[in-house]
Design a protein around this motif. Structure first.
Motif, PDB file in Angstrom:
ATOM      1  N   ASN A  14       1.974 -11.232  18.862  1.00  0.00           N
ATOM      2  CA  ASN A  14       0.847 -11.483  18.198  1.00  0.00           C
ATOM      3  C   ASN A  14      -0.135 -10.145  18.248  1.00  0.00           C
ATOM      4  O   ASN A  14      -0.491  -9.731  17.157  1.00  0.00           O
ATOM      5  CB  ASN A  14       0.344 -12.679  18.517  1.00  0.00           C
ATOM      6  CG  ASN A  14       1.051 -13.934  18.106  1.00  0.00           C
ATOM      7  OD1 ASN A  14       1.753 -13.888  16.909  1.00  0.00           O
ATOM      8  ND2 ASN A  14       0.692 -15.170  18.590  1.00  0.00           N
ATOM      9  N   GLU A  17       1.014  -7.572  16.244  1.00  0.00           N
ATOM     10  CA  GLU A  17       0.890  -7.656  14.724  1.00  0.00           C
ATOM     11  C   GLU A  17      -0.562  -7.369  14.577  1.00  0.00           C
ATOM     12  O   GLU A  17      -0.873  -6.574  13.485  1.00  0.00           O
ATOM     13  CB  GLU A  17       1.287  -9.123  14.508  1.00  0.00           C
ATOM     14  CG  GLU A  17       1.097  -9.337  12.908  1.00  0.00           C
ATOM     15  CD  GLU A  17       1.745  -8.642  11.905  1.00  0.00           C
ATOM     16  OE1 GLU A  17       1.631  -8.470  10.606  1.00  0.00           O
ATOM     17  OE2 GLU A  17       3.033  -8.326  12.391  1.00  0.00           O
ATOM     18  N   LYS A  18      -1.252  -7.716  15.378  1.00  0.00           N
ATOM     19  CA  LYS A  18      -2.925  -7.349  15.259  1.00  0.00           C
ATOM     20  C   LYS A  18      -3.061  -6.052  15.107  1.00  0.00           C
ATOM     21  O   LYS A  18      -3.863  -5.480  14.484  1.00  0.00           O
ATOM     22  CB  LYS A  18      -3.612  -8.138  16.595  1.00  0.00           C
ATOM     23  CG  LYS A  18      -5.309  -7.577  16.489  1.00  0.00           C
ATOM     24  CD  LYS A  18      -5.892  -8.234  17.910  1.00  0.00           C
ATOM     25  CE  LYS A  18      -7.022  -7.868  18.108  1.00  0.00           C
ATOM     26  NZ  LYS A  18      -7.777  -8.322  19.288  1.00  0.00           N
ATOM     27  N   GLY A  22      -2.485  -6.894  10.797  1.00  0.00           N
ATOM     28  CA  GLY A  22      -2.070  -8.210  10.438  1.00  0.00           C
ATOM     29  C   GLY A  22      -2.967  -9.083  10.824  1.00  0.00           C
ATOM     30  O   GLY A  22      -3.662  -9.150  11.719  1.00  0.00           O
ATOM     31  N   GLU A  23      -2.790 -10.342  10.188  1.00  0.00           N
ATOM     32  CA  GLU A  23      -3.536 -11.467  10.652  1.00  0.00           C
ATOM     33  C   GLU A  23      -2.887 -12.179  11.885  1.00  0.00           C
ATOM     34  O   GLU A  23      -1.706 -12.050  12.222  1.00  0.00           O
ATOM     35  CB  GLU A  23      -3.302 -12.811   9.492  1.00  0.00           C
ATOM     36  CG  GLU A  23      -4.049 -12.471   8.414  1.00  0.00           C
ATOM     37  CD  GLU A  23      -5.504 -12.939   8.270  1.00  0.00           C
ATOM     38  OE1 GLU A  23      -6.014 -13.651   8.927  1.00  0.00           O
ATOM     39  OE2 GLU A  23      -6.318 -11.985   7.775  1.00  0.00           O
ATOM     40  N   THR A  24      -3.752 -12.706  12.836  1.00  0.00           N
ATOM     41  CA  THR A  24      -3.338 -12.593  14.139  1.00  0.00           C
ATOM     42  C   THR A  24      -3.761 -14.157  14.388  1.00  0.00           C
ATOM     43  O   THR A  24      -4.897 -14.709  14.555  1.00  0.00           O
ATOM     44  CB  THR A  24      -3.885 -12.180  15.216  1.00  0.00           C
ATOM     45  OG1 THR A  24      -3.770 -10.491  14.951  1.00  0.00           O
ATOM     46  CG2 THR A  24      -3.463 -12.293  16.556  1.00  0.00           C
ATOM     47  N   PRO A  25      -2.492 -15.013  14.657  1.00  0.00           N
ATOM     48  CA  PRO A  25      -3.058 -16.499  15.018  1.00  0.00           C
ATOM     49  C   PRO A  25      -3.563 -16.528  16.477  1.00  0.00           C
ATOM     50  O   PRO A  25      -3.875 -15.520  17.011  1.00  0.00           O
ATOM     51  CB  PRO A  25      -1.757 -17.169  14.887  1.00  0.00           C
ATOM     52  CG  PRO A  25      -0.650 -16.076  15.218  1.00  0.00           C
ATOM     53  CD  PRO A  25      -1.271 -14.729  14.669  1.00  0.00           C
ATOM     54  N   GLU A  46     -12.739  -7.395  20.908  1.00  0.00           N
ATOM     55  CA  GLU A  46     -12.331  -8.367  19.879  1.00  0.00           C
ATOM     56  C   GLU A  46     -11.337  -9.365  20.609  1.00  0.00           C
ATOM     57  O   GLU A  46     -10.542  -9.950  19.916  1.00  0.00           O
ATOM     58  CB  GLU A  46     -11.630  -7.462  18.748  1.00  0.00           C
ATOM     59  CG  GLU A  46     -12.466  -6.499  17.831  1.00  0.00           C
ATOM     60  CD  GLU A  46     -12.794  -5.416  18.566  1.00  0.00           C
ATOM     61  OE1 GLU A  46     -12.081  -4.934  19.425  1.00  0.00           O
ATOM     62  OE2 GLU A  46     -13.990  -4.923  18.409  1.00  0.00           O
TER      63      GLU A  46
END
Length: 66
Positions: A14, A17-18, A22-25, A46
């Motif tokens: 994740n 991806e961040k 990208g969108e990070t859950p 962040e």
């Protein structure tokens, strides 16, 4: 390198991806803290960010490009 738990590996993916924008859950806090202790992530304003070492580990786990 110690084996990562499923939660730690998921958190590391994740964070990767961040980094790519990208969108990070939700990031599991205890997993992120463990990654920080291993040098695979670092704390930031962040939340957490993947380190170069964390990115390199994911790249090694993925293996050579096909």
């Amino acid at each position: 390198m110690a084996d990562l738990t499923d939660a730690q590996l998921n958190a590391l993916r994740n964070l990767a991806e961040k980094k790519l924008g990208g969108e990070t859950p939700f990031i599991n806090i205890s997993a992120a803290r463990a990654l920080t202790e291993l040098g695979l992530a670092e704390r930031s304003r962040e939340g957490w960010d993947i380190t170069p070492e964390g990115s390199a580990l994911l790249a090694r786990m993925a293996g050579p490009p096909s």
